[in-house]
Design an enzyme around this catalytic site. Structure first.
Site, PDB file in Angstrom:
ATOM      1  N   LYS A 139       0.820  -1.217   0.000  1.00  0.00           N
ATOM      2  CA  LYS A 139       0.000   0.000   0.000  1.00  0.00           C
ATOM      3  C   LYS A 139       0.861   1.278   0.000  1.00  0.00           C
ATOM      4  CE  LYS A 139      -4.107  -1.900   2.290  1.00  0.00           C
ATOM      5  NZ  LYS A 139      -5.127  -1.606   3.311  1.00  0.00           N
ATOM      6  N   TYR A 181     -12.508  -1.398  -4.132  1.00  0.00           N
ATOM      7  CA  TYR A 181     -12.999  -1.634  -2.774  1.00  0.00           C
ATOM      8  C   TYR A 181     -14.521  -1.499  -2.683  1.00  0.00           C
ATOM      9  CZ  TYR A 181      -8.379  -1.822  -0.480  1.00  0.00           C
ATOM     10  OH  TYR A 181      -7.126  -2.202  -0.045  1.00  0.00           O
ATOM     11  N   PHE A 202     -15.558   3.612   6.762  1.00  0.00           N
ATOM     12  CA  PHE A 202     -14.169   3.926   6.409  1.00  0.00           C
ATOM     13  C   PHE A 202     -13.919   3.977   4.901  1.00  0.00           C
ATOM     14  CE2 PHE A 202     -14.491  -0.656   7.340  1.00  0.00           C
ATOM     15  CZ  PHE A 202     -14.007  -1.228   6.157  1.00  0.00           C
ATOM     16  N   ARG A 228      -2.417 -14.405   3.660  1.00  0.00           N
ATOM     17  CA  ARG A 228      -3.165 -13.790   4.763  1.00  0.00           C
ATOM     18  C   ARG A 228      -2.410 -13.975   6.096  1.00  0.00           C
ATOM     19  NH1 ARG A 228      -7.828 -11.895   3.925  1.00  0.00           N
ATOM     20  NH2 ARG A 228      -8.658 -12.237   6.001  1.00  0.00           N
ATOM     21  N   THR A 245      -5.724  -7.400  10.265  1.00  0.00           N
ATOM     22  CA  THR A 245      -5.962  -6.118   9.592  1.00  0.00           C
ATOM     23  C   THR A 245      -5.433  -4.951  10.421  1.00  0.00           C
ATOM     24  OG1 THR A 245      -7.957  -7.066   8.629  1.00  0.00           O
ATOM     25  CG2 THR A 245      -7.771  -4.681   8.540  1.00  0.00           C
ATOM     26  N   ARG A 263       2.108  -6.747   8.638  1.00  0.00           N
ATOM     27  CA  ARG A 263       1.391  -5.600   9.207  1.00  0.00           C
ATOM     28  C   ARG A 263       1.975  -5.206  10.567  1.00  0.00           C
ATOM     29  NH1 ARG A 263      -4.394  -7.700   6.951  1.00  0.00           N
ATOM     30  NH2 ARG A 263      -4.559  -6.316   5.156  1.00  0.00           N
ATOM     31  N   ASN A 304      -2.097   0.094   6.919  1.00  0.00           N
ATOM     32  CA  ASN A 304      -1.654  -1.228   7.376  1.00  0.00           C
ATOM     33  C   ASN A 304      -0.763  -1.961   6.374  1.00  0.00           C
ATOM     34  OD1 ASN A 304      -3.695  -1.777   5.574  1.00  0.00           O
ATOM     35  ND2 ASN A 304      -4.807  -3.206   6.882  1.00  0.00           N
ATOM     36  N   HIS A 310      -2.333  -5.363   1.482  1.00  0.00           N
ATOM     37  CA  HIS A 310      -3.684  -5.913   1.288  1.00  0.00           C
ATOM     38  C   HIS A 310      -3.538  -7.308   0.695  1.00  0.00           C
ATOM     39  CE1 HIS A 310      -7.795  -6.454  -0.230  1.00  0.00           C
ATOM     40  NE2 HIS A 310      -7.218  -6.862  -1.352  1.00  0.00           N
ATOM     41  N   GLU A 330      -9.717 -10.067  -8.042  1.00  0.00           N
ATOM     42  CA  GLU A 330      -8.747  -8.986  -7.803  1.00  0.00           C
ATOM     43  C   GLU A 330      -7.560  -9.096  -8.755  1.00  0.00           C
ATOM     44  OE1 GLU A 330     -10.050  -8.118  -3.182  1.00  0.00           O
ATOM     45  OE2 GLU A 330      -8.058  -8.961  -3.522  1.00  0.00           O
TER      46      GLU A 330
HETATM   47  P1  CMP Z   1      -7.600  -4.138   3.428  1.00  0.00           P
HETATM   48  O1  CMP Z   1      -7.158  -5.536   3.584  1.00  0.00           O
HETATM   49  O2  CMP Z   1      -6.961  -3.337   2.342  1.00  0.00           O
HETATM   50  O3  CMP Z   1      -9.180  -4.108   3.197  1.00  0.00           O
HETATM   51  C1  CMP Z   1      -9.955  -2.972   3.476  1.00  0.00           C
HETATM   52  C2  CMP Z   1      -9.216  -1.955   4.306  1.00  0.00           C
HETATM   53  O4  CMP Z   1     -10.006  -1.033   5.002  1.00  0.00           O
HETATM   54  C3  CMP Z   1      -8.428  -2.676   5.369  1.00  0.00           C
HETATM   55  O5  CMP Z   1      -7.353  -3.358   4.806  1.00  0.00           O
HETATM   56  C4  CMP Z   1      -8.069  -1.528   6.315  1.00  0.00           C
HETATM   57  O6  CMP Z   1      -6.870  -0.868   5.945  1.00  0.00           O
HETATM   58  C5  CMP Z   1      -9.223  -0.542   6.105  1.00  0.00           C
HETATM   59  N1  CMP Z   1     -10.075  -0.420   7.291  1.00  0.00           N
HETATM   60  C6  CMP Z   1     -10.265   0.705   8.002  1.00  0.00           C
HETATM   61  N2  CMP Z   1     -11.111   0.490   9.024  1.00  0.00           N
HETATM   62  C7  CMP Z   1     -11.468  -0.801   8.973  1.00  0.00           C
HETATM   63  C8  CMP Z   1     -12.306  -1.642   9.779  1.00  0.00           C
HETATM   64  N3  CMP Z   1     -12.955  -1.162  10.844  1.00  0.00           N
HETATM   65  N4  CMP Z   1     -12.440  -2.929   9.421  1.00  0.00           N
HETATM   66  C9  CMP Z   1     -11.801  -3.439   8.335  1.00  0.00           C
HETATM   67  N5  CMP Z   1     -10.974  -2.694   7.533  1.00  0.00           N
HETATM   68  C10 CMP Z   1     -10.793  -1.389   7.865  1.00  0.00           C
END
Ligand code: CMP
Length: 137
Positions: free
Chosen positions: A9, A49, A57, A85, A91, A102, A112, A115, A126
């Protein structure tokens, strides 16, 4: 061999962590089958997304993902989807296991570092989103 999709990211790319993350990916037995450095538009981030469109968010996420370059990846390995993963960690970096990407490179749930696809269907979608018509080797 299974394939999954990943993103280094904008926060991690801007911090100069791309090479370190790729090294860890390869050390963990993944083959990089596809890799592009891109700067997403807000519209592309919103489309990518779209599953999160109703989440609070969503706007901050898509603004962040379109704020600066990132690196999109196709990763190949037996059990790549689950393995990626696990290597990414939770996350929220605060909840992530020591040694995960992460934990090592993420600063917050919004920033974070990486992805990854969460299942077989999303991995295929994807990969196609960013690599359709491209030669994966
Ligand atoms: P990612 O795996 O890129 O998928 C969606 C992204 O939304 C996630 O990582 C986080 O960086 C972001 N995000 C922010 N707030 C939340 C939340 N409450 N739950 C899940 N993802 C979140």
């Amino acid at each position: 061999m299974e394939r999954t999709f990943g993103i280094i990211k904008p926060d991690a790319v801007a911090a100069g962590d791309t090479g370190k993350i790729l090294d860890i990916i390869e050390q963990n037995g993944f083959k990089v089958a596809g890799m592009r450095k891109i700067h997403m538009s807000k519209k592309t981030a919103q489309q990518f997304y779209s599953v999160h469109a109703s989440r609070p968010f969503y706007d901050a996420l898509t603004t962040f993902m379109s704020s600066a370059p990132c690196v999109v990846l196709v990763l190949e390995k037996d059990g790549a989807i689950l393995g990626w993963r696990e290597l990414m960690g939770a996350t929220n970096p605060d909840m992530a296991t020591e040694g995960t990407l992460r934990k090592l490179f993420g600063k917050s749930i919004d920033h974070n570092a990486v992805h990854g696809s969460d299942a077989k269907e999303t991995a295929a979608e994807e990969i196609a989103f960013f690599f359709a018509g491209m030669n994966l080797v």
